[in-house]
Scaffold this motif. Structure first.
Motif, PDB file in Angstrom:
ATOM      1  N   LEU A   1       2.207   3.095  -8.191  1.00  0.00           N
ATOM      2  CA  LEU A   1       1.948   2.175  -6.962  1.00  0.00           C
ATOM      3  C   LEU A   1       0.921   2.442  -6.308  1.00  0.00           C
ATOM      4  N   THR A   2       0.654   3.758  -5.866  1.00  0.00           N
ATOM      5  CA  THR A   2      -0.246   3.993  -4.960  1.00  0.00           C
ATOM      6  C   THR A   2      -1.873   3.978  -5.647  1.00  0.00           C
ATOM      7  N   ALA A   3      -2.105   4.046  -6.825  1.00  0.00           N
ATOM      8  CA  ALA A   3      -3.205   3.988  -7.593  1.00  0.00           C
ATOM      9  C   ALA A   3      -3.697   2.377  -7.501  1.00  0.00           C
ATOM     10  N   LYS A   4      -2.811   1.579  -7.655  1.00  0.00           N
ATOM     11  CA  LYS A   4      -3.011   0.252  -7.710  1.00  0.00           C
ATOM     12  C   LYS A   4      -3.388  -0.371  -6.281  1.00  0.00           C
ATOM     13  N   ALA A   5      -2.524   0.168  -5.283  1.00  0.00           N
ATOM     14  CA  ALA A   5      -2.491  -0.352  -3.799  1.00  0.00           C
ATOM     15  C   ALA A   5      -3.969   0.086  -3.447  1.00  0.00           C
ATOM     16  N   VAL A   6      -4.558   1.365  -3.688  1.00  0.00           N
ATOM     17  CA  VAL A   6      -5.753   1.953  -2.923  1.00  0.00           C
ATOM     18  C   VAL A   6      -7.037   1.131  -3.943  1.00  0.00           C
ATOM     19  N   ARG A   7      -6.792   0.764  -5.295  1.00  0.00           N
ATOM     20  CA  ARG A   7      -7.747   0.006  -5.898  1.00  0.00           C
ATOM     21  C   ARG A   7      -7.823  -1.565  -5.335  1.00  0.00           C
ATOM     22  N   ALA A   8      -6.724  -2.060  -5.121  1.00  0.00           N
ATOM     23  CA  ALA A   8      -6.883  -3.152  -4.539  1.00  0.00           C
ATOM     24  C   ALA A   8      -7.588  -3.356  -3.064  1.00  0.00           C
ATOM     25  N   ALA A   9      -7.181  -2.164  -2.330  1.00  0.00           N
ATOM     26  CA  ALA A   9      -7.931  -2.297  -0.888  1.00  0.00           C
ATOM     27  C   ALA A   9      -9.144  -1.920  -1.087  1.00  0.00           C
ATOM     28  N   ARG A  10      -9.776  -1.118  -2.010  1.00  0.00           N
ATOM     29  CA  ARG A  10     -11.278  -0.956  -1.977  1.00  0.00           C
ATOM     30  C   ARG A  10     -11.769  -2.256  -2.563  1.00  0.00           C
ATOM     31  N   GLU A  11     -11.283  -3.050  -3.677  1.00  0.00           N
ATOM     32  CA  GLU A  11     -12.050  -4.256  -4.164  1.00  0.00           C
ATOM     33  C   GLU A  11     -11.961  -5.265  -3.192  1.00  0.00           C
ATOM     34  N   LEU A  12     -10.688  -5.336  -2.199  1.00  0.00           N
ATOM     35  CA  LEU A  12     -10.808  -6.630  -1.200  1.00  0.00           C
ATOM     36  C   LEU A  12     -11.379  -6.242  -0.075  1.00  0.00           C
ATOM     37  N   GLU A  13     -11.944  -4.913   0.104  1.00  0.00           N
ATOM     38  CA  GLU A  13     -12.655  -4.363   1.298  1.00  0.00           C
ATOM     39  C   GLU A  13     -11.815  -4.286   2.450  1.00  0.00           C
ATOM     40  N   VAL A  14     -10.615  -4.002   2.307  1.00  0.00           N
ATOM     41  CA  VAL A  14      -9.682  -4.079   3.537  1.00  0.00           C
ATOM     42  C   VAL A  14      -9.497  -2.550   3.890  1.00  0.00           C
ATOM     43  N   THR A  15      -9.402  -1.994   5.180  1.00  0.00           N
ATOM     44  CA  THR A  15      -9.344  -0.728   5.562  1.00  0.00           C
ATOM     45  C   THR A  15      -7.994  -0.358   6.002  1.00  0.00           C
ATOM     46  N   THR A  16      -6.888  -1.020   5.998  1.00  0.00           N
ATOM     47  CA  THR A  16      -5.454  -0.886   6.284  1.00  0.00           C
ATOM     48  C   THR A  16      -4.551  -1.161   5.247  1.00  0.00           C
ATOM     49  N   LEU A  17      -3.639  -0.411   4.793  1.00  0.00           N
ATOM     50  CA  LEU A  17      -2.750  -0.356   3.870  1.00  0.00           C
ATOM     51  C   LEU A  17      -1.186  -0.163   4.598  1.00  0.00           C
ATOM     52  N   VAL A  18      -0.262  -1.428   4.556  1.00  0.00           N
ATOM     53  CA  VAL A  18       0.826  -0.915   4.818  1.00  0.00           C
ATOM     54  C   VAL A  18       1.943  -0.809   3.928  1.00  0.00           C
ATOM     55  N   ILE A  19       2.789  -0.081   3.761  1.00  0.00           N
ATOM     56  CA  ILE A  19       3.838   0.141   2.640  1.00  0.00           C
ATOM     57  C   ILE A  19       4.915   0.033   3.322  1.00  0.00           C
ATOM     58  N   SER A  20       5.919  -1.075   2.957  1.00  0.00           N
ATOM     59  CA  SER A  20       7.237  -1.242   3.492  1.00  0.00           C
ATOM     60  C   SER A  20       8.414  -1.526   2.161  1.00  0.00           C
ATOM     61  N   ARG A  78      -0.481   8.991   1.170  1.00  0.00           N
ATOM     62  CA  ARG A  78      -1.330   9.467   2.255  1.00  0.00           C
ATOM     63  C   ARG A  78      -2.637  10.277   1.545  1.00  0.00           C
ATOM     64  N   GLU A  79      -2.218  10.857   0.577  1.00  0.00           N
ATOM     65  CA  GLU A  79      -3.373  11.834   0.112  1.00  0.00           C
ATOM     66  C   GLU A  79      -4.439  10.607  -0.433  1.00  0.00           C
ATOM     67  N   ARG A  80      -4.146   9.783  -1.266  1.00  0.00           N
ATOM     68  CA  ARG A  80      -5.096   8.772  -1.776  1.00  0.00           C
ATOM     69  C   ARG A  80      -5.694   7.926  -0.895  1.00  0.00           C
ATOM     70  N   CYS A  81      -5.262   7.621   0.201  1.00  0.00           N
ATOM     71  CA  CYS A  81      -5.613   6.627   1.347  1.00  0.00           C
ATOM     72  C   CYS A  81      -6.492   7.623   2.315  1.00  0.00           C
ATOM     73  N   ALA A  82      -6.236   8.740   2.280  1.00  0.00           N
ATOM     74  CA  ALA A  82      -7.119   9.640   3.091  1.00  0.00           C
ATOM     75  C   ALA A  82      -8.557   9.892   2.546  1.00  0.00           C
ATOM     76  N   ALA A  83      -8.279   9.949   1.178  1.00  0.00           N
ATOM     77  CA  ALA A  83      -9.661  10.234   0.332  1.00  0.00           C
ATOM     78  C   ALA A  83     -10.346   9.036   0.240  1.00  0.00           C
ATOM     79  N   ALA A  84      -9.751   7.740   0.512  1.00  0.00           N
ATOM     80  CA  ALA A  84     -10.569   6.775   0.337  1.00  0.00           C
ATOM     81  C   ALA A  84     -10.976   5.889   1.705  1.00  0.00           C
ATOM     82  N   ARG A  85     -10.422   6.816   2.776  1.00  0.00           N
ATOM     83  CA  ARG A  85     -10.810   6.376   3.964  1.00  0.00           C
ATOM     84  C   ARG A  85     -10.125   5.083   4.430  1.00  0.00           C
ATOM     85  N   ILE A  86      -8.719   4.907   3.813  1.00  0.00           N
ATOM     86  CA  ILE A  86      -8.079   3.710   4.305  1.00  0.00           C
ATOM     87  C   ILE A  86      -6.819   4.193   5.298  1.00  0.00           C
TER      88      ILE A  86
END
Length: 355
Positions: free
Chosen positions: A265-284, A298-306
């Motif tokens: 879940l987190t790997a695909k979400a961070v990858r999508a955010a990077r490719e779509l060039e968005v800087t905010t991820l909401v998980i609900s 939190r770990e992966r978003c912090a590393a990706a500056r998301i």
């Protein structure tokens, strides 16, 4: 409530009845477009479904009928409001269980008609995105949402929470929450499976068993998900240990299964955010309350500056506040209200915000 306040603010009543929670929420839509949570009342029928290992639609529908009026009263009392203070009514029109949805839609029509206020039949899935604005304030104009629940696992591109939401990825079989319930049944843990697996996982080793990560191969759709194979892998592993006469290390199984889910879940979400060039991820969604999912995100978003936004657990699960919030956003965006012949749509797609 004074006439002066009514000119500046609008009160939106939200009704949620898509599954086994009867939710009624009230929000205030300010003149500046801000949305404030006033109250949130929920009546759950989960205990009535537990002995069946899943939600029974007829039981859910009957529970909604019994709970709707008293839950609405509790929400109004909690906000210190009268029904006559309501300026608009929003209700989940889909997706969800047909019978359960119809109870909420019928109640919302009655309230809207009696009060002479507009009715908005809104999308349950979009409500899970909108609810974050009650916790963390306005969302950026363009962001990504990961919706993870018992019935849905989706990646959504949000371009105005009350205006446009596009699905960019979804599960091709079991949703993440559904996989949790099935694995809990394999391990003789209570229903729903998310909370007991999360608790047991804290005592186990997430690296103890190498469970597969579905839909992560080079030829797989990069933003889609699959958890059926993972559930089957857990079942086969447990069966093998039982045939060998070995005791099942339940905590290790839970930790290893949960790690596989959170990893994908987190790997695909961070990858999508990077490719779509968005800087905010909401998980609900209900699974957003899972400790490992939020921790790894939190770990992966912090590393990706998301920027990561996760509503508090009560707002992640189904509730009326999220429907009231979405209703307020579509009202602010100038969407036309629904007609009083509104019908429920169990298969309502996420891009349809208002029916």
């Amino acid at each position: 409530m004074t006439a002066e306040v009514r000119e500046r603010d609008r009160i939106v009543l939200g009704i949620e009845s898509s599954c086994d929670e009867t939710g009624v929420g009230l929000v205030r839509l300010g003149a500046d477009g801000g949305v404030e949570l006033l109250s949130d009342a929920v009546a759950s029928s989960v205990d009535q479904h537990a002995r069946f290992g899943g939600v029974v639609p007829e039981i859910a529908s009957r529970a909604h009928l019994e709970a709707m009026a008293p839950t609405t009263t509790r929400a109004l009392d909690g906000a210190g409001l009268r029904l006559s203070d309501v300026d608009a009514v929003a209700v989940t029109a889909g997706p969800g269980l047909a019978g359960a949805l119809m109870v909420g839609v019928a109640a919302a029509k009655g309230y809207a008609a009696a009060l002479g206020v507009p009715l908005y039949g809104v999308n349950h899935l979009a409500g899970h995105v909108a609810v974050d604005t009650l916790e963390h304030g306005p969302l950026p104009r363009r962001c990504l949402a990961l919706l993870v629940s018992g019935g849905h696992t989706q990646l959504l591109l949000v371009e105005g929470v009350g205006e446009r939401i596009t699905e960019i990825g979804s599960t091709i079989d079991d949703a993440a929450g559904e996989a949790y319930d099935k694995v809990a049944r394999i391990l003789d843990l209570p229903y729903p499976g998310g909370p007991p697996i999360d608790r047991m996982a804290k005592e186990g080793d997430p690296a103890a068993i190498a469970f597969p990560r579905g839909m992560t191969g080079p030829r797989d759709a990069k933003f889609d998900f699959s958890f059926s194979g993972l559930k089957t892998a857990v079942a086969r592993w447990v069966e093998g240990e039982q045939r060998a006469g070995r005791e099942i290390p339940v905590a290790d199984v839970c930790a290893s299964f949960q790690e596989a889910v959170a990893d994908v879940l987190t790997a695909k979400a961070v990858r999508a955010a990077r490719e779509l060039e968005v800087t905010t991820l909401v998980i609900s969604g209900g699974v957003a309350a899972n400790s490992r999912l939020s921790g790894l995100a939190r770990e992966r978003c912090a590393a990706a500056r998301i920027e990561l936004r996760v509503p508090r657990p009560r707002l992640c699960t189904d509730n009326g506040a999220m429907i009231a919030a979405l209703g307020a956003h579509v009202l602010a965006a100038g969407a036309p209200p629904s007609s009083l012949d509104l019908s429920a749509d169990p298969g309502l797609p996420v891009h349809t915000l208002v029916r």
